[in-house]
Each structure stands twice: as structure tokens, then as C-alpha cells.
Design a protein around this motif. Sequence first.
Motif, short mmCIF file in Angstrom:
data_model
loop_
_atom_site.label_atom_id
_atom_site.label_comp_id
_atom_site.label_asym_id
_atom_site.label_seq_id
_atom_site.Cartn_x
_atom_site.Cartn_y
_atom_site.Cartn_z
N GLN A 173 -2.62 -5.21 -10.20
CA GLN A 173 -1.82 -5.35 -8.99
C GLN A 173 -2.68 -6.04 -7.93
N ILE A 174 -2.20 -7.18 -7.36
CA ILE A 174 -2.99 -7.97 -6.42
C ILE A 174 -2.42 -7.82 -5.02
N THR A 175 -3.30 -7.43 -4.07
CA THR A 175 -2.90 -7.31 -2.66
C THR A 175 -3.75 -8.26 -1.83
N LEU A 176 -3.12 -9.19 -1.14
CA LEU A 176 -3.84 -10.15 -0.30
C LEU A 176 -4.14 -9.53 1.06
N LEU A 177 -5.42 -9.58 1.46
CA LEU A 177 -5.84 -9.04 2.76
C LEU A 177 -6.04 -10.14 3.80
N LYS A 178 -6.68 -11.22 3.39
CA LYS A 178 -6.93 -12.34 4.28
C LYS A 178 -6.78 -13.63 3.49
N PRO A 179 -6.30 -14.69 4.12
CA PRO A 179 -5.90 -14.84 5.53
C PRO A 179 -4.59 -14.12 5.82
N LYS A 180 -4.39 -13.81 7.07
CA LYS A 180 -3.22 -13.04 7.47
C LYS A 180 -2.06 -13.92 7.94
N THR A 181 -2.29 -15.22 8.08
CA THR A 181 -1.23 -16.13 8.50
C THR A 181 -1.10 -17.25 7.46
N ASP A 182 -0.02 -18.04 7.60
CA ASP A 182 0.22 -19.12 6.64
C ASP A 182 -0.22 -20.48 7.16
N ARG A 183 -0.95 -20.51 8.30
CA ARG A 183 -1.44 -21.79 8.82
C ARG A 183 -2.75 -21.58 9.56
N THR A 184 -3.53 -22.65 9.65
CA THR A 184 -4.85 -22.55 10.29
C THR A 184 -5.24 -23.91 10.86
N THR A 185 -6.15 -23.89 11.83
CA THR A 185 -6.70 -25.13 12.36
C THR A 185 -8.14 -25.34 11.89
N ILE A 241 -7.69 -28.86 2.44
CA ILE A 241 -7.36 -30.24 2.76
C ILE A 241 -6.28 -30.22 3.84
N GLU A 242 -6.19 -31.30 4.59
CA GLU A 242 -5.17 -31.35 5.64
C GLU A 242 -3.77 -31.30 5.01
N GLY A 243 -2.90 -30.48 5.60
CA GLY A 243 -1.56 -30.30 5.06
C GLY A 243 -1.46 -29.01 4.27
N LYS A 244 -0.59 -29.01 3.26
CA LYS A 244 -0.36 -27.81 2.47
C LYS A 244 -1.46 -27.60 1.45
N ASN A 245 -1.89 -26.34 1.29
CA ASN A 245 -2.86 -25.95 0.28
C ASN A 245 -2.27 -24.82 -0.56
N LYS A 246 -2.38 -24.95 -1.86
CA LYS A 246 -1.88 -23.92 -2.77
C LYS A 246 -3.04 -23.07 -3.26
N ILE A 247 -2.97 -21.76 -2.99
CA ILE A 247 -4.04 -20.83 -3.38
C ILE A 247 -3.49 -19.86 -4.41
N GLU A 248 -4.22 -19.68 -5.51
CA GLU A 248 -3.82 -18.78 -6.59
C GLU A 248 -4.93 -17.78 -6.87
N ILE A 249 -4.54 -16.52 -7.04
CA ILE A 249 -5.46 -15.48 -7.50
C ILE A 249 -4.88 -14.95 -8.81
N ILE A 250 -5.65 -15.03 -9.88
CA ILE A 250 -5.16 -14.64 -11.21
C ILE A 250 -6.09 -13.58 -11.78
N ALA A 251 -5.52 -12.49 -12.25
CA ALA A 251 -6.31 -11.39 -12.83
C ALA A 251 -5.70 -11.00 -14.18
N THR A 252 -6.59 -10.71 -15.15
CA THR A 252 -6.15 -10.39 -16.50
C THR A 252 -6.82 -9.11 -16.98
N ASN A 253 -6.02 -8.24 -17.59
CA ASN A 253 -6.57 -7.09 -18.31
C ASN A 253 -5.89 -7.00 -19.66
N ASP A 254 -6.10 -5.89 -20.40
CA ASP A 254 -5.54 -5.77 -21.75
C ASP A 254 -4.02 -5.79 -21.75
#
Length: 525
Positions: A173-185, A241-254
Motif C-alpha cells: 500500500q503506497i501513501t504519498l507524503l510529499k509533494p503536497k501540491t500538484d504544481r511547483t516553481t 522539466i518545464e511543464g507536466k512531469n509524470k512521477i511513478e512509485i512502484i512496489a512489488t512483493n510476493d
Amino acid sequence: MKKLIFLILLITPITSGIPISNLHADDCEKAKKYFNKAYKIKNNPEKKISLYKKAIELCPDHAAPHINLGNVYDNQGRYDEAIIEYKEALRINPDDTEAHRFLAKALEKIEKNEEALEHWKRYIELKPNAEDIQKARSHIDTLEQKLALKKHKPIPEQTPVPKPGPVIADRPQITLLKPKTDRTTSSTEFLEAVIQGVEDIKHVIVKVNAQHVEAKKQTDQRRGIEVVPRGLLVEALIDLIEGKNKIEIIATNDAGTASHTFKLLYNPIKKPLYNETWAVIIGIDKYENALNLNYAVRDARNVEGVIQDDFNFQHVISIHDNEATFEKIKKILTVELKKQTHKDDGVLIFFAGHGVTETTIDGKEVLGYLVPTDGTNNPDEYALKNISMNQIKDWSKRIKAKHIFFVFDTCFSGLFLAKRYIPKARITEVNYERLVDKTRERVRQALAAGTSKQKVLDGVFTGYLADALKGAADEKGNEDGYITAEEVARYVTDRVEIDAKYKGTTQNPQSGNLYGEGVFVFPRK
């Protein structure tokens, strides 16, 4: 033969000797009404979709409603649905150049590059003299390079990761803590996530824009007074990169694989491209010595609303009907803008109303005029009471602003561009650094609703202009907010030509530079 007769019926319900029922002809006439109603809607894409679907249901063997429905889907990012409509248009008319072009663009957006390449090649085969032929060839070159790299690129050694599946109780089970917003400068951000199901975790991978990022993993869950869920803490410093960035967190167990994907928009704080920006919006329905119009003021207000809501124009001058006299317009363009603008300013000038023409005595030249509210449709008084397009060109030379973009929604407005200048290089990739370079140079650009010989359809041109400014013209598609005059011109031209074709007429917007190598950019907020 049946398809040809069907297309003719969309324009006028005749049978040409082939027994087609009156009911069928009536259905196609009803479909035209739904189609016309759909294009007039500005801010309700779902309503547009509904109306285009009704048009298709009533008259299914016509390509244009499918193309326009596909464009609505495309503007919403619903690329799979857009592709279905474009392909249906090509089923009806395999040689429809616009369907091939729009389909190629949509396929590129979902990285179906081989199929996109086929349609770009078919487009230039069918339309070798298209105005955007160089852009089409650029797409082809880029796609061929991508496919060649994909074919020969070595596969890096890495731990195989099973495809993400639905999360169940025993999976991580993955819980995102940071970043807390969907945009940044900021160009870098700190990522934190907690993965529960830590006992048998085998692999944890972090990707940013499909690239693997080194991540730190630890089980200590208490930092100062902050308490986070028990599990494996994953931390990473990610470059954006400037514009949209796609971030993925992937975890695997048995038990399987879980993934958490989110998008982060990076908009750096940058120096404005202009010192100040100005907009002059003119719309005239009521005339003293010419027929009144029904849509010009509405269209002007529509443009004004968009630029005030979506862009950062510090100065907006708006005049309608009885205010828009010859002397008032002349004063704004020759005195007010001359006195108040500076060399690093940008100016938008929009005019919706009557346009008229006359031929010189020797028959060698056609002169064009914009008709103010106190102007005339009497050819003997055109030069006395109307505003010559040549006058406007001369007036623009007195304005200090480095960039002026003229937009004319009038009949015969293409005359304004009769002696256009072709810049050495068009700007195709929109990014801040490129824009800074191009906006240093002076330019006078224009977009006209039709050619020098065409009357124009009411409301069509400005309707698509408003859509373009709301973001539909952003060809890069990364929501960076930079929309250029060239992008607006390409978007509007495509849509207007399709609509006019469906209505059984021709309207070809014209665009170009009067002089200069720069490019006008609509200033984002």
C-alpha cells in the motif's frame, strides 16, 4: 455514387434522379442544424459533443461531424475517443486530408508513432501544396528518428518489474507524503512516500518521466514530532522539466505489484516577455449608412472576456457600436497607442464589423477598408468615410510597441495581408528560451477571417479564435500558457475551413507578417 449523392444532400436536399426518401433528406437537413448549433457553443464541450452526436445519428455518412467531434475530444485530452472519430471520418472519406492530419496528431500524443507516421505521409501525398507542408514533414522526420532509435536502442539491464495490477489487501500500500501540491516553481522537489507491507517488499522503483531515479529507503518512521504510517519510507530528490512531469512509485512483493502515479506541473518564475501589454477590441453591429450586423459586438465581447480572464493584458480598450467612429478609432491607433506604449510592449488589435473593397481606376489593385459605425457602403465615399487597410498599416509604424497582432473578422479582410512578409524561420517549438529569443525582434502580424475576395460566415471565425485562446491552440500541449500568434492562426484556419466546407461554402483565413522576424505571444497570467 451513393456517398457522393449523400454529400450533395447535405448542401441541398435534391435527389439528382436517384430515389432517396424525403425523410432521409430531411434528416440530413436537421443534422446541419445540430452541426451549426454545436460550433456556436463556446464554453460547453459536453453540449457540443451531444449535438455533434445527434448530427451523426441523423446523417451518419458525412465526415465533417466526426472530425469536429474528434476535435472536441482531443481538446479535452480524450485522445482514444478522438481517434475513433477521425478513423470513422476516414472510413467515410479515405482521402479527407484534415482527418488524416488530426488523426496523425492524436496518435502522436499517445505515442502510436508508427500509425501516426502513416497518416502524416498520406496527408502530404494528398495535399502536397499545403501551407503547413514543412511542419508536416518535420513531424515525419521526428517520428522516423524516434522509431529508428527505438529499433536500435539497447535495453538497459535492470530488475524486471511486473506490470502494475489492482491493489489488494496483501499487496503493498503506497501513501504519498510529499509533494503536497500538484504544481511547483522549483526545478527540483523532495519526494516522500510510505509503503506498507514492508515485511516482504522485493523491489521499489521511482520513475520521473519514465526515467529511473535513485531513492533512499528506510524503516525509521519518526521524524521530530511528525508521525507517519508504519512501513518503508521512500525518499528521493527529483529533477523536473518545464511543464507536466509524470512521477511513478512502484512496489512489488510476493502478492503482486502496486503503483502510485501522479503529475506535477513545473512552471518556473520568469521575467515577463513584455514590459506592458495592450488590447484594443472593436465590435460594430449598428451602422448609420450600412446594413446592421448581429454578431460583431457579441464576438468582440467574447474575445475581451477571454483575454481578461485568461491573460495578463494590463490595458484593455473596448469600443462598440456608436462609440466606434472613424475619429475615435483613428485617435486610439494614432495618438493614444503612440503616446502610451513603450518599445518593449505588445499590442493586440481586434476588429469585428463590415469590410468593403474597391478596385483602382487602372484595375491593377484592389483596396480594402474597415467600416466604422459612421462609415459607408457607398463606393464613392469609401476613401472619405471608411478606414483604409493601408492607413492602418501606416498607423502601426507610429506605435512604439515592438509587437502588434491584428485580428480582423470582416469580409475581404485578407487584403490586409496582400503584401505579406515571409519570415526566415517560423517558430514551431514553444518554450521560454525560444520565445525570449524571438520576442526581442519587432514584428507586425495579422490574422484575417478570409481571403481578399471572400465574404465570411457570421460568428464562426471568432468562435474558434476564443477556443484557441482558451488553450486549444497550445500545440506543445504542456499547459505552459504560451500561445503565439502563429499557433492561433494555424488552429483557427484548420477549424474554419472544415466548418465552411461542411456548410457548402469556402472560407480560408489568412495569416502572416507585415514585416519583422519576431512573434507575438499572448501574455499568460
